[in-house]
Each structure stands twice: as structure tokens, then as C-alpha cells.
Design a protein around this motif. Structure first.
Motif, short mmCIF file in Angstrom:
data_model
loop_
_atom_site.label_atom_id
_atom_site.label_comp_id
_atom_site.label_asym_id
_atom_site.label_seq_id
_atom_site.Cartn_x
_atom_site.Cartn_y
_atom_site.Cartn_z
N ALA A 225 3.00 -11.87 5.58
CA ALA A 225 2.08 -12.13 6.68
C ALA A 225 1.77 -10.84 7.44
O ALA A 225 0.62 -10.58 7.82
N LEU A 226 2.80 -10.01 7.68
CA LEU A 226 2.59 -8.74 8.37
C LEU A 226 1.74 -7.79 7.52
O LEU A 226 0.89 -7.05 8.05
N VAL A 227 1.94 -7.81 6.21
CA VAL A 227 1.17 -6.96 5.32
C VAL A 227 -0.30 -7.38 5.30
O VAL A 227 -1.20 -6.52 5.26
N GLN A 228 -0.56 -8.66 5.35
CA GLN A 228 -1.95 -9.12 5.37
C GLN A 228 -2.69 -8.59 6.60
O GLN A 228 -3.87 -8.23 6.53
N ALA A 258 -15.96 -9.88 -0.43
CA ALA A 258 -15.62 -9.23 -1.70
C ALA A 258 -15.25 -7.77 -1.49
O ALA A 258 -14.31 -7.26 -2.12
N LEU A 259 -15.98 -7.09 -0.61
CA LEU A 259 -15.69 -5.68 -0.35
C LEU A 259 -14.34 -5.51 0.33
O LEU A 259 -13.58 -4.59 0.01
N ALA A 264 -8.58 -4.04 -0.03
CA ALA A 264 -7.19 -4.47 0.12
C ALA A 264 -6.40 -4.26 -1.15
O ALA A 264 -5.23 -3.86 -1.12
N ARG A 265 -7.03 -4.54 -2.30
CA ARG A 265 -6.34 -4.32 -3.58
C ARG A 265 -5.99 -2.84 -3.76
O ARG A 265 -4.91 -2.49 -4.22
N VAL A 266 -6.91 -1.97 -3.39
CA VAL A 266 -6.67 -0.54 -3.51
C VAL A 266 -5.56 -0.10 -2.57
O VAL A 266 -4.64 0.65 -2.95
N SER A 270 -0.35 1.39 -1.91
CA SER A 270 0.30 2.43 -1.12
C SER A 270 1.26 1.87 -0.09
O SER A 270 1.86 2.61 0.68
N LEU A 271 1.43 0.55 -0.07
CA LEU A 271 2.34 -0.10 0.88
C LEU A 271 3.67 -0.44 0.22
O LEU A 271 3.72 -0.84 -0.94
#
Length: 330
Positions: A225-228, A258-259, A264-266, A270-271
């Protein structure tokens, strides 16, 4: 560094502003976090510099660092970093000369090349070093007779590409790589730094520091949830919408475009996130992969209480693992 050896931990604080909180709240939270970080055993604490961003309150890292030095006793405190293209080198040297004189042996001067035209960045860095007496050929007094502090600050160059690492090595300076901004070049940048450092000084390089964005919580669901929240904030920022960090509840119910989903996927790669045990395992592996024995942890949350909890859980889980001995002057 052996893969089973846990790295030492430090803090990179960007003074994040969450939805429903003010920049003043964020700065007060930075003071509270620094005091807690010292008690939790973090090695150093750096304050970042950002301008015109609703998501970050730290516009004057040297001022915040001075406050934190006065509110702590043992931990090294500094900047991560001062954006040198914005300032005359003499002013930067004078500010950190004063800090090092008042708080000897505790001041880190981290310099970044963002914030303005950087064509003369190497010359600016060299000027700061000379004015502070960090180079052997440097003076015993600074500009206009200002005394060089007896206890010098420790200079770090910060970067997310190859140039700053190479410059740091050629100057014999310390170096921190911003993995959270661009993880791809990290190993190459650290390798070029170490090679240039050894060639310049005739000694092995200190190794460098890896700055990583980390979120941990008691459970995997809480961490997700925090990551979102972080991913939604970062995705919006990438697309030109700079806002405070959203609440986890708002992020979890958000209808992603979509953008946004693509960004977010990119950014997710790095997280480092999860339960404390999961994060410890990943950070230890990252430290081994990059040959560093210190990780600079950057945690962003909407609520300062969640950020403090993340740093506390991380310190506690790492305290159960053997740590490398800190070299003198760290």
C-alpha cells in the motif's frame, strides 16, 4: 563485501510532503526522524535540495543540516546534496567551513551537479576543495583570509550517471550513486569511480555508497500500500504533474491511466520494498552486487509516522545481522 554481510545503513531525507500535510510539517518531521535515526544506529543523515516541488520541503539543505547537527550528538550529518551550479563555490566553502568548525568530525558536504548549467561543474568542485583546504595544494586560509576549519568536512560527489563518479575518483573524493533515480548505470559508475580513485591516489577507493529508495512495513500488504502511494506520486511527476504524495488509500483506489501504469512499471524496478526480512535480504544482495558496505536509504511516505516506522523496522532487522566495521573517518 561478502554477500552474507549486512551493509551499514544511512538516511537520505528529501523532507517529503504528503497530502494533508504542510511543508512545515515535513521539516519538523525531518528533525524528529534525524533524532530517531541517531538512536537507531544509522551512520549518517543527509538532507536533499529541491526547488519548486510541492512534494518536497527541503529547499535549503545546509540550513536543515545545521539544525540537525545541533539536535543530534554523534551521527554524521550533511547534504545529499547542495546543487553547486546554483551557488558561488566560495559561499559553499564558507558555510561548510563554519559547520565543520562548530561540529568537528561530523559534517558531510555532498555536492550535486543539477540545478543549473553544469559545464563548469568540475571547476566549481575543485574551487570548493581548494577553499576548504581539502586538497594538499590548498591554502591555509580561504577567500579574503577566511580560516580553513581545523576539522575539515568530508566531501562527497553525488550522481546518477558516469561523469560524477569519474570526477570523484580523479579528485580523491567520496562518491554516492543515486540508484533510486537510475539503477542501470550504478555498477559501471562505481567501477569507474574506484578505478579513477586508485589511479589518482595510489590507494584502493573507499568503495562508494548506494542510495536506494526503500519502503518496509510490518506486513507485505502494508508495504504494498505504501509503495502504491510512491509509484502514483512518481508516475504523475514523470508525466509533468508534481503533487504531494497521495495517501495509500487514495493510491489503492486510483484509476490508473495507461501512461501512469507504464511509468509505475518502470519505476517499480528501482524500489526495494516488503517486510523487514525481505528488505534486508534485498539490500544485502544489492550491496554485494555493487561492492558497497553502506546503503543510503531514502524512504517516502505520505504520513511521517509511516516513514519513521519504516526506518525503525529496517534498523531493527539489520541489528540482528553482523555489520562490517566502519573505517576511520566515516
Amino acid at each position: 563485501m561478502e554477500p552474507s554481510t549486512a551493509p551499514r545503513l544511512s538516511v537520505l531525507d528529501q523532507s517529503p510532503v504528503g497530502a494533508g500535510f504542510s511543508p512545515a510539517d515535513a521539516l519538523h518531521s525531518s528533525v524528529e526522524l534525524a533524532q530517531a535515526a541517531e538512536e537507531l544506529g544509522y551512520v549518517r543523515y543527509w538532507t536533499a535540495e529541491h526547488h519548486g516541488s510541492p512534494g518536497f520541503a527541503g529547499t535549503a539543505p545546509e540550513i536543515l543540516a545545521a539544525i540537525l547537527l545541533a539536535r543530534t550528538r554523534r551521527m554524521r550529518v550533511g547534504t545529499g546534496g547542495v546543487l553547486l551550479p546554483r551557488y558561488p563555490p566560495a559561499k559553499v566553502a564558507e558555510v561548510f567551513g563554519v559547520l565543520a568548525s562548530v561540529f568537528p568530525g561530523r559534517v558531510d558536504l555532498g555536492l550535486g551537479r543539477a540545478g543549473g548549467p553544469a559545464h563548469d561543474y568540475p571547476q566549481r568542485v575543485r574551487a570548493v576543495r581548494v577553499l576548504l583546504g581539502l586538497d594538499e595544494e590548498g591554502p591555509t586560509t580561504g577567500e579574503e583570509g577566511s580560516p580553513v576549519p581545523a576539522a575539515l568536512p568530508r566531501m562527497w560527489l553525488l550522481g546518477a550517471g558516469l561523469n560524477s563518479g569519474l570526477l570523484a575518483g580523479r579528485l580523491g573524493s567520496d562518491y554516492a550513486f543515486a540508484h533510486f533515480l537510475a539503477p542501470g548505470p550504478a555498477r559501471a559508475a562505481l567501477a569507474s569511480y574506484r578505478s579513477a580513485y586508485a589511479e589518482h591516489t595510489g590507494r584502493p577507493a573507499p568503495g562508494g555508497v548506494l542510495a536506494v529508495r526503500v519502503v518496509t512495513a510490518e506486513s507485505e500488504d502494508q508495504a504494498e500500500a505504501l509503495v502504491q502511494s510512491v509509484l502514483l506520486w512518481r508516475s504523475r511527476k514523470d508525466l509533468g504533474e508534481d503533487l504531494p504524495l497521495p495517501t495509500p488509500a487514495d493510491a489503492l483506489t486510483h484509476r490508473w491511466t495507461a501512461l501512469e501504469a507504464e511509468r509505475a512499471r518502470v519505476r517499480r524496478d528501482s524500489l526495494v520494498w516488503g517486510t523487514p526480512d525481505q528488505v534486508r535480504e534485498r539490500l544485502t544482495a544489492l550491496a554485494a552486487e555493487h561492492g558497497v558496505d553502506e546503503m543510503m536509504v531514502n524512504t517516502l511516505t505520505c504520513d511521517p509516522a509511516d516513514r519513521l516506522t519504516s526506518y525503525r523496522l529496517l534498523a531493527e532487522v539489520f541489528a540482528d545481522k553482523p555489520r562490517p566495521v566502519a573505517p576511520a573517518g566515516t
